[in-house]
Design a protein around this motif. Structure first.
Motif, PDB file in Angstrom:
ATOM      1  N   GLY A 158       1.345  30.813 -76.260  1.00 41.32           N
ATOM      2  CA  GLY A 158      -0.033  30.473 -76.582  1.00 41.32           C
ATOM      3  C   GLY A 158      -0.223  30.580 -78.067  1.00 41.32           C
ATOM      4  O   GLY A 158       0.522  31.314 -78.730  1.00 41.32           O
ATOM      5  N   PRO A 159      -1.220  29.876 -78.601  1.00 36.56           N
ATOM      6  CA  PRO A 159      -1.449  29.945 -80.044  1.00 36.56           C
ATOM      7  C   PRO A 159      -1.963  31.324 -80.449  1.00 36.56           C
ATOM      8  O   PRO A 159      -2.337  32.132 -79.590  1.00 36.56           O
ATOM      9  N   SER A 160      -1.965  31.580 -81.756  1.00 35.93           N
ATOM     10  CA  SER A 160      -2.495  32.848 -82.255  1.00 35.93           C
ATOM     11  C   SER A 160      -3.932  33.035 -81.770  1.00 35.93           C
ATOM     12  O   SER A 160      -4.720  32.084 -81.794  1.00 35.93           O
ATOM     13  N   GLY A 161      -4.256  34.212 -81.329  1.00 34.94           N
ATOM     14  CA  GLY A 161      -5.621  34.501 -80.872  1.00 34.94           C
ATOM     15  C   GLY A 161      -5.862  34.128 -79.431  1.00 34.94           C
ATOM     16  O   GLY A 161      -6.993  34.227 -78.934  1.00 34.94           O
ATOM     17  N   SER A 162      -4.815  33.676 -78.718  1.00 39.24           N
ATOM     18  CA  SER A 162      -5.027  33.248 -77.324  1.00 39.24           C
ATOM     19  C   SER A 162      -5.062  34.427 -76.354  1.00 39.24           C
ATOM     20  O   SER A 162      -5.406  34.256 -75.187  1.00 39.24           O
TER      21      SER A 162
END
Lengths: 194, 248
Positions: free
Chosen positions: A33-37
């Motif tokens: 998942g992307p950063s902050g997901s």
């Protein structure tokens, strides 16, 4: 090993939706998942460092965790940092850290510090190993070396390993069962192996 | 290493020389020469008065110091770890920090009585806010990431305190001990001067009435020497050991 969490919020912001995750022994599972997901939040839930919104906090298993930063205690030597969690049992040698036992963390490169954190997690003799972005900021050669270490661990023990990463390469290189955190609040989606 | 020893010795000898010359030039009863002070020191030491009054003061300093450090550390940790409590009690702390030492001493003697408990309480109350503020800053600076490590590896409460929290608090404790020693013994002298019949403060008051400045200096310099020794033998080696991992 089964994990089931209700949602997870910080203040009024819901980060994660309900999560169910099954981790087979002797496998590597990639959380993508992307950063902050919410990857780190999910790992922290599993490690018992956070409660979900229903107050669940699994603490029955011995869980070793390698954080994004090595988080070595700077006033302890390499050996003392490892022995904080359990006996060293030749881990320094097997991770290529010979001669570093009596050094303080300030004397280590990032790659060495990561390996010490890895050794610390293994010395705990965990039932589950959580790795949070273990390859971030490492050069390619070191990434390859750490991937090989993880695969060797998978092959010689049945400790399930969960790795949070934002690259497909890591999941492929580790032959990992892949789950992606998507949406807001994030939920887990399984990705079939190629 | 040799320079580390020689420089302070030379500096002290120079100070003594300036004092001796000034005393010789001014030739005043208000500035006794170092030789007069040395003679008074021998006299007070041989009579046993210096050891008796110095010992009493030392016990008061030690008691007040232990009380202030214990309460102040507990309070500082509680406020540093709990933002709500800190917001609520911060004005109390600032108020306590700014109450003049003399006022605390007078109130303690009036409320508790002119006795040993009041004297030690008054001194401790003067130091507690300083300790609490220093330790509060230490508690605020604790690295939550390292507490996660303690949580994951299931350290017991004592292991977490000893191995993770204490090393981070140690520099703040050392700073608090150092300032505490310097502050407390000075306040103890005031407490003794106002309401006790023994101790260095009492003796200084007695010799003040007799215009005996040599003996005032004997008691003052002797106690300064004791505090200096504690600093050199206990505090500095402790601080050095605590900072060894930084390579300092």
């Amino acid at each position: 090993m089964e994990f089931s969490f209700a949602s997870k919020s910080f203040g009024t912001r819901k980060i994660l939706g309900p999560i169910r995750l099954s981790i087979p022994k002797g496998t590597v599972t990639a959380l993508m998942g992307p950063s902050g997901s919410g990857k780190t939040t999910l790992l922290r839930l599993m490690a018992g460092l956070e409660h979900d919104d229903a107050g669940t906090c699994p603490t029955t298993s011995k869980i070793g965790m390698v954080f994004q930063e090595p988080r070595l205690l700077p006033w302890k030597t390499v050996l003392e940092n490892i022995e904080l969690a359990g006996p060293e049992n030749g881990l320094l040698e097997s991770l290529g850290l010979e001669g570093t036992a009596h050094l303080f963390p300030r004397h280590l490169s990032l790659g060495m510090a990561r390996r010490v954190a890895f050794a610390r997690a293994l010395s705990f003799q965990p039932d589950l190993l959580l790795l949070d972005e273990p390859f971030a900021s490492l050069d390619d050669a070191l990434v390859e070396r750490m991937r090989a270490m993880i695969l060797a661990l998978r092959d010689k023990s049945d400790i399930p390993i969960i790795i949070a990463t934002h690259t497909k390469e890591d999941a492929l290189a580790l032959d990992a069962q892949t789950h992606v955190l998507t949406g807001s609040p994030a939920e887990l989606q399984s990705i079939p192996r190629p | 290493m040799v320079r580390d020893v020689i420089t302070p010795v030379l500096s002290t000898l120079l100070l003594l020389a300036i004092w001796a010359i000034l005393a010789l030039v001014l030739h005043s009863r208000y500035l006794p020469a170092p030789t007069e002070v040395a003679a008074a020191f021998v006299s007070e030491l041989s009579s046993g008065a210096l050891l008796y009054h110095g010992g009493i003061t030392f016990l008061r300093v030690a008691s007040a110091f232990l009380l202030a450090m214990t309460v102040g550390t507990g309070l500082g940790l509680a406020l540093g770890r709990n933002a709500k409590a800190n917001r609520f009690f911060d004005p109390w702390l600032i108020l306590a920090l700014n109450i003049p030492a003399l006022v605390t001493i007078v109130f303690c003697y009036l409320w508790i009585g002119i006795n040993e408990a009041a004297a030690i309480t008054a001194v401790a109350l003067n130091k507690i806010p300083n300790t609490a503020i220093t330790i509060r800053e230490g508690a605020r600076a604790l690295d939550p990431g390292l507490e996660d490590v303690a949580g994951v590896y299931r350290l017991t409460g004592w292991q977490k305190f000893r191995q993770v929290l204490w090393p981070q608090l140690e520099p703040f404790m050392a700073a608090s001990v150092r300032s505490g020693l310097a502050l407390i013994w000075k306040i103890v002298l005031i407490v003794e001067l106002i309401g006790r019949s023994n101790g260095v403060g009492f003796q200084i008051n007695l010799f003040f009435g007799q215009f005996d400045l040599a003996r005032i200096l004997v008691y003052t310099l002797s106690f300064m020497g004791v505090v200096f020794m504690i600093e050199a033998v206990v505090v500095k080696p402790w601080e050095k050991r605590a900072r060894a991992w930084r390579g300092e």
